[in-house]
Design a protein around this motif. Structure first.
Motif, PDB file in Angstrom:
ATOM      1  N   LEU A 190      -3.181 -48.756  39.103  1.00  0.00           N
ATOM      2  CA  LEU A 190      -2.698 -49.677  39.770  1.00  0.00           C
ATOM      3  C   LEU A 190      -2.104 -50.939  39.208  1.00  0.00           C
ATOM      4  O   LEU A 190      -3.010 -51.820  38.838  1.00  0.00           O
ATOM      5  N   ILE A 191      -1.131 -50.866  38.255  1.00  0.00           N
ATOM      6  CA  ILE A 191      -0.570 -51.759  37.531  1.00  0.00           C
ATOM      7  C   ILE A 191      -0.508 -52.824  38.201  1.00  0.00           C
ATOM      8  O   ILE A 191      -0.765 -54.144  37.833  1.00  0.00           O
ATOM      9  N   ARG A 192       0.045 -53.041  39.394  1.00  0.00           N
ATOM     10  CA  ARG A 192       0.387 -54.278  40.314  1.00  0.00           C
ATOM     11  C   ARG A 192       0.007 -53.702  41.695  1.00  0.00           C
ATOM     12  O   ARG A 192       1.187 -53.849  42.240  1.00  0.00           O
ATOM     13  N   GLY A 193      -0.950 -53.140  42.094  1.00  0.00           N
ATOM     14  CA  GLY A 193      -1.376 -52.725  43.544  1.00  0.00           C
ATOM     15  C   GLY A 193      -0.331 -51.712  43.775  1.00  0.00           C
ATOM     16  O   GLY A 193      -0.044 -50.795  42.775  1.00  0.00           O
ATOM     17  N   HIS A 194      -0.117 -51.657  44.815  1.00  0.00           N
ATOM     18  CA  HIS A 194       1.138 -50.410  45.467  1.00  0.00           C
ATOM     19  C   HIS A 194       2.419 -50.755  44.784  1.00  0.00           C
ATOM     20  O   HIS A 194       3.256 -50.027  45.046  1.00  0.00           O
ATOM     21  N   ASN A 195       2.632 -52.038  44.472  1.00  0.00           N
ATOM     22  CA  ASN A 195       4.025 -52.256  43.863  1.00  0.00           C
ATOM     23  C   ASN A 195       4.569 -51.569  42.818  1.00  0.00           C
ATOM     24  O   ASN A 195       5.744 -51.178  42.386  1.00  0.00           O
ATOM     25  N   SER A 196       3.517 -51.464  41.862  1.00  0.00           N
ATOM     26  CA  SER A 196       3.848 -50.701  40.629  1.00  0.00           C
ATOM     27  C   SER A 196       2.551 -50.007  40.297  1.00  0.00           C
ATOM     28  O   SER A 196       1.586 -50.550  39.753  1.00  0.00           O
ATOM     29  N   LYS A 197       2.562 -48.464  40.388  1.00  0.00           N
ATOM     30  CA  LYS A 197       1.231 -47.584  40.028  1.00  0.00           C
ATOM     31  C   LYS A 197       1.827 -46.309  39.478  1.00  0.00           C
ATOM     32  O   LYS A 197       2.851 -45.777  39.857  1.00  0.00           O
ATOM     33  N   LEU A 198       1.014 -45.724  38.728  1.00  0.00           N
ATOM     34  CA  LEU A 198       0.996 -44.483  38.052  1.00  0.00           C
ATOM     35  C   LEU A 198      -0.029 -43.521  38.933  1.00  0.00           C
ATOM     36  O   LEU A 198      -1.439 -43.950  39.025  1.00  0.00           O
ATOM     37  N   SER A 199       0.074 -42.438  39.192  1.00  0.00           N
ATOM     38  CA  SER A 199      -0.561 -41.628  39.875  1.00  0.00           C
ATOM     39  C   SER A 199      -0.626 -40.096  39.125  1.00  0.00           C
ATOM     40  O   SER A 199       0.528 -39.502  39.098  1.00  0.00           O
ATOM     41  N   LEU A 200      -1.713 -39.654  38.839  1.00  0.00           N
ATOM     42  CA  LEU A 200      -1.637 -38.212  38.175  1.00  0.00           C
ATOM     43  C   LEU A 200      -2.804 -37.658  39.207  1.00  0.00           C
ATOM     44  O   LEU A 200      -4.078 -37.749  39.486  1.00  0.00           O
ATOM     45  N   ASP A 201      -2.113 -36.208  39.566  1.00  0.00           N
ATOM     46  CA  ASP A 201      -3.066 -35.564  40.512  1.00  0.00           C
ATOM     47  C   ASP A 201      -2.788 -34.031  40.158  1.00  0.00           C
ATOM     48  O   ASP A 201      -1.870 -33.587  39.699  1.00  0.00           O
ATOM     49  N   TYR A 202      -4.042 -33.502  40.098  1.00  0.00           N
ATOM     50  CA  TYR A 202      -4.405 -31.946  40.009  1.00  0.00           C
ATOM     51  C   TYR A 202      -4.603 -31.298  41.418  1.00  0.00           C
ATOM     52  O   TYR A 202      -5.427 -31.788  42.209  1.00  0.00           O
ATOM     53  N   GLN A 203      -3.898 -30.197  41.764  1.00  0.00           N
ATOM     54  CA  GLN A 203      -3.709 -29.662  42.917  1.00  0.00           C
ATOM     55  C   GLN A 203      -4.137 -28.029  42.666  1.00  0.00           C
ATOM     56  O   GLN A 203      -3.718 -27.402  41.951  1.00  0.00           O
TER      57      GLN A 203
END
Length: 461
Positions: free
Chosen positions: A419-432
């Motif tokens: 969460l770089i700036r909350g939901h306004n700027s964020k990176l998400s890494l997901d493994y399914q």
């Protein structure tokens, strides 16, 4: 399209350069919003937002997967999961207006095949559309007891994840199975509806009468009538749905029609119990024997609990969790595969009674029971130094016990948000990790598992 973009530019320019009123009306103004106030107090306003979610993805292909007629064991693709523009506002004390325009699931194979079923060329540029167009009237002035609205809207029954605020979700993506008729008899979970919603004490409610779209208008070839239940190609009935929540602590926001927050990142103390339903008479059909066509009702319901609250306010840590039970009755042996922004275009193998099994697809919708849960932990604020954001790791699980499967389908996700700036700027890494299947008589039996890794960057204003 060019006229819409020009209008948005003019609005956003006006907002950006509008003079902020002096005195009390301007105190506390949020400079990060594109918002134009319509009265001195700011209670009447019009606002514009922009969202973009870009994906980079590695995927282990399901057996038999082909990409533009070439077998592929693995794929790498770049895409836009969601690109949206919202325009909405409180026009006066009683009237609220909401529009959303944008596109979903846009990657390299958008518009494939080269020629559609009518034999005319496909077009990758035909993608964006109105998701929402709704007007709402507040019956009791300054009270949220009753709001009546109509139009194309995401106001739904069944669960909070049937109407998610995609900009605020904790996991990288929503549990799409909860959007139970998505792109079958609705428009990306939106329906033409007349609804009533409100908050009375600690009870939050919404009820809707919806006018479903015929399955023939969803852009795909309708499935043939068979022993496996599908949406009926004949007849038209209204759909009824509702959702009730009991809010133990803070009340959730009730401004925008329908959309429910994924996580408040510790800004609120939320604990809710919910129950919802969707029902429609003769929505489904199947063939019994060789000639008899039998209609079935669509009956879906769920119960769930949602927790989202701070743990240590001084540090800014928080927890978010959801657990729900879904009873899904689409008629005998209904099963539908779905792959989010599927990176593949076809399959060299076939499974009885289902289609779209290539790429990253799995049995997402079906007659049976589903357990879904997610949990996340927000680490302390400014974890990487002042202004450099923090992390929120999470886990989610979907367990589908469907009539057509010999064993419960378990789909697991592990991920982390930066969460770089909350939901306004964020990176998400997901493994399914998901199951794959082969035919076992009239049912499907698991033969192994496949995985996908996705990096998403979300920017929102």
């Amino acid at each position: 399209m060019k006229y819409l973009l020009f209008t948005c530019f003019i609005i956003s320019s006006s907002v950006g350069f509008a003079q902020v009123p002096s005195g009390p009306a301007s105190s506390g103004a949020d400079k990060s919003e594109l918002k134009y106030t319509l009265n001195q107090s700011g209670s009447h306003f019009f606002k514009v937002t922009f969202l973009n979610q870009a994906w980079l993805r590695l995927n282990q292909s399901n057996p038999g997967t082909t990409v533009v007629s070439t077998p592929k064991d693995n794929t790498f693709d770049i895409g836009l999961r969601r690109t949206r523009i919202q325009l909405f506002g409180q026009l006066n004390d009683r009237v609220f207006m909401y529009f959303q325009f944008g596109m979903n699931n846009f990657n390299y194979q958008n518009g494939f095949p080269a020629f559609n079923t009518a034999g005319t060329p496909s077009n990758r540029k035909v993608q964006a559309f109105f998701h929402d167009a709704v007007g709402e009237y507040l019956v009791f002035k300054n009270k949220d007891y009753l709001k009546i609205g109509a139009g194309l809207t995401v106001v739904n029954g069944l669960s909070r994840f049937s109407q998610p605020s995609v900009t605020t979700i904790m996991t990288m993506d929503v549990p799409v199975f909860a959007q139970a008729t998505v792109d079958q008899t609705d428009e990306f979970s939106r329906k033409l509806s007349l609804y009533a919603r409100g908050q009375v004490g600690r009870v939050d409610y919404r009820f809707a009468i919806s006018d479903p779209f015929p399955i023939q208008t969803n852009g795909a070839a309708p499935p043939a009538l068979s022993p496996y239940s599908t949406f009926a190609l004949k007849g038209h009935t209204k759909q009824f749905q509702g959702l009730l929540l009991y809010q133990f602590f803070d009340k959730e926001s009730h401004q925008s029609p329908g959309y429910m927050t994924g996580t408040y990142l510790g800004k609120k103390k939320i604990f809710n119990l919910e129950g919802g339903f969707i029902t429609q008479k003769n929505a489904m059909w199947h063939r019994e024997g060789t000639t008899d066509t039998t209609y079935s009702n669509l009956n879906l319901w769920s119960v769930a609990t949602f927790l989202d609250m701070p743990l240590n306010k001084a540090k800014g840590t928080a927890i978010s969790a959801y657990a729900g039970y879904f009873n899904m009755n689409y008629g005998p042996n209904y099963l539908r595969y779905n792959g989010i922004m599927n990176p593949a275009t076809g399959s060299s193998v076939a499974l009885p009674g289902v289609s779209g099994i290539q790429g990253n697809a799995f049995p997402m919708f079906g007659t049976g029971k589903v357990m879904y849960a997610q949990v996340g932990y927000l680490l302390k604020q400014d974890l990487f130094g002042a202004g450099n954001g923090t992390l929120m790791p999470y886990a989610q699980a979907q367990l589908g016990s469907y009539e057509r499967l010999t064993k419960t389908a378990g789909v697991w996700n592990l991920g982390v948000n930066y969460l770089i700036r909350g939901h306004n700027s964020k990176l998400s890494l997901d493994y399914q990790n998901r199951p794959v299947y082969q035919a076992e008589g009239t049912k499907l039996a698991p033969t192994g598992r496949r995985g996908q890794l996705v990096l998403q960057y979300q920017v929102f204003i």
